[in-house]
Design an enzyme around this catalytic site. Structure first.
Site, PDB file in Angstrom:
ATOM      1  N   SER A 241       0.838  -1.192   0.000  1.00 58.67           N
ATOM      2  CA  SER A 241       0.000   0.000   0.000  1.00 58.67           C
ATOM      3  C   SER A 241       0.882   1.255   0.000  1.00 58.67           C
ATOM      4  O   SER A 241       1.687   1.434  -0.907  1.00 58.67           O
ATOM      5  CB  SER A 241      -0.964  -0.052   1.198  1.00 58.67           C
ATOM      6  N   ASP A 354      -9.491  -5.465  -4.720  1.00 62.17           N
ATOM      7  CA  ASP A 354      -9.056  -4.371  -3.849  1.00 62.17           C
ATOM      8  C   ASP A 354      -9.840  -3.103  -4.192  1.00 62.17           C
ATOM      9  O   ASP A 354      -9.829  -2.645  -5.334  1.00 62.17           O
ATOM     10  CB  ASP A 354      -7.552  -4.147  -4.064  1.00 62.17           C
ATOM     11  N   HIS A 386      -7.360  -6.070  -0.627  1.00 59.36           N
ATOM     12  CA  HIS A 386      -6.223  -5.176  -0.389  1.00 59.36           C
ATOM     13  C   HIS A 386      -5.117  -5.842   0.423  1.00 59.36           C
ATOM     14  O   HIS A 386      -3.942  -5.515   0.255  1.00 59.36           O
ATOM     15  CB  HIS A 386      -6.703  -3.913   0.318  1.00 59.36           C
TER      16      HIS A 386
END
Length: 422
Positions: A241, A354, A386
């Site tokens: 991320s 995601d 995610h």
């Protein structure tokens, strides 16, 4: 504790205010460090996400108090909802102010190793990265044997995450570390400074994403270079991320980085992504609170994008309560172009389900910017969210509360890319 201050009563009152939607009144109870990090609108959004997952509150149960650091009491308030529940955990000081507030699972579940981990294949030790007063602790997972082993430094996502990336009952970064270490890859993961030292960070108005990640990542790379069984020519940075977003920046600063592994690395400007995500969450739990959260995030994102953003812009007018310095740093950093300028191989992985970092909004940017690079490999795992947890149907925050593990195909693919056949 000062006479007349009842931390348990304060905590229950906070939950009652949240049920009534009185988030500004809760913010009035924040001590200065927490006020600098969390706004009423952020709390409204977080509470909306929790009630969206678990349903309306049906009961507030007896709080549990325990001593915390000097002058503070930690109070846990169990909350029952239509579809389960949660625990609201608060730190209350001797003036009745909140120094911390978070939501935790109603019944914590112990993490169990994923089936692809072989704990007997590696050993772990504790390391310290950075310098006082902002040093952080980390864990080195080192395969047994002489090596020399390839290695990765793991960078967690945005927010005050611990070294395991703990999310509800899950520890996705620990899954990765144990899975890779079982396959002959040394892994160094560490607590983020925003997790280890939230008060000190909140008191630093010019704190940026670079400050949050880069010095610790560089220190981790250099720590690995001194490990006798680690191959100093094969030390990679693995970012998830926001950790994926910042990974090219780390490699640009530390030339010894051999390459990058980017998992759900966000490339869309974060203020734009924040609006997209809050709209997604609002659609899952529509209503006046959701509409207000979308309106607030849209307004705050416009300040980030506008020409008047400056170091003196108040944090409370910006998304997530992050400082203007943080947003200026983010706005001036372009992860894809930074990556394109690196002469280093990259593995870019993306979950197809995601909703936080998406194929359409983020992976498309990596594809466009790195299309000319033959040393860049990109893979999409259609069933993964995610956190790279496999599933089906639209991804929602609720699925993070179910105990599960990172997709074994993801672990195997990373290990195979780091240790190609001779």
């Amino acid at each position: 504790m000062a006479t007349g201050i009842d931390p348990a009563a304060t905590a229950v009152a906070v939950v009652d205010l949240a049920r009534k939607g009185c988030f500004a009144e809760i913010e009035d109870l924040f001590a200065p460090p927490l006020r600098a990090a969390v706004s009423a609108e952020m709390l409204r959004v977080a509470w909306g996400m929790e009630t969206g997952k678990h349903g309306a509150v049906t009961a507030v149960r007896e709080p549990v108090s325990e001593p915390a650091e000097a002058g503070r009491v930690r109070v846990s308030v169990p909350v029952s909802c239509e579809r389960g529940g949660l625990t609201v955990v608060m730190s209350v000081d001797d003036a009745g102010r909140l120094n911390g507030l978070r939501f935790a699972p109603a019944a914590p579940v112990s993490w169990a190793p994923p089936p692809y981990a072989a704990p007997e294949a590696f050993e772990e030790s504790t390391v310290t990265l950075g310098s006082a007063p902002l040093a952080v602790s980390g864990t080195l997972s080192l395969p047994r044997g002489q090596g020399p082993w390839p290695a990765v430094v793991v960078l967690g996502g945005g927010g005050p995450f611990d070294r395991d990336g703990t999310s509800g009952p899950n520890k996705p970064l620990k899954d990765l570390a144990w899975g890779l270490a079982s396959r002959g890859v040394a892994v160094l993961r560490f607590d983020k400074v925003t997790y280890a030292h939230p008060g000190e960070v909140a008191d630093t108005p010019d704190f940026t994403m670079a400050d949050e990640y880069v010095p610790y990542a560089v220190a981790a790379v250099r720590t690995l270079r001194h490990e006798p069984t680690v191959d100093p020519a094969r030390i990679f940075v693995l970012g998830h991320s926001m950790g994926g977003k910042v990974a090219p920046r780390v490699a640009a600063v530390e030339p010894s980085v051999a390459g990058l592994v980017l998992l759900a690395g966000d490339a869309q400007p974060m203020h734009e992504a924040a609006v997209r995500v809050i709209r997604h969450l609002a659609a899952l739990n529509p209503g006046p609170a959701a509409d207000a959260a979308v309106e607030a995030m849209t307004r705050q994102a416009a300040v980030v994008a506008g020409p008047d953003l400056s170091p003196s812009t108040p944090a409370e007018t910006l998304p997530f309560g992050l400082s203007a310095a943080y947003w200026l740093d983010l706005r001036g950093y372009h992860p894809v172009s930074t990556a394109a300028e690196l002469d280093k191989p990259m593995l870019v992985l993306q979950g197809g389900r995601d909703y936080q970092v998406t194929v359409a909004d983020d992976l498309s940017r990596w594809r466009a910017g790195l299309a000319h690079r033959r040393d860049v490999t990109m893979r999409v795992y259609d069933a993964d969210d995610h956190l790279f947890f496999p599933g089906s149907g639209p991804s929602t925050p609720a699925e993070y509360e179910t105990p599960q593990h990172v997709d074994p195909a993801v672990v195997a693919d990373i290990a195979g890319w780091l240790t190609p056949p001779a």
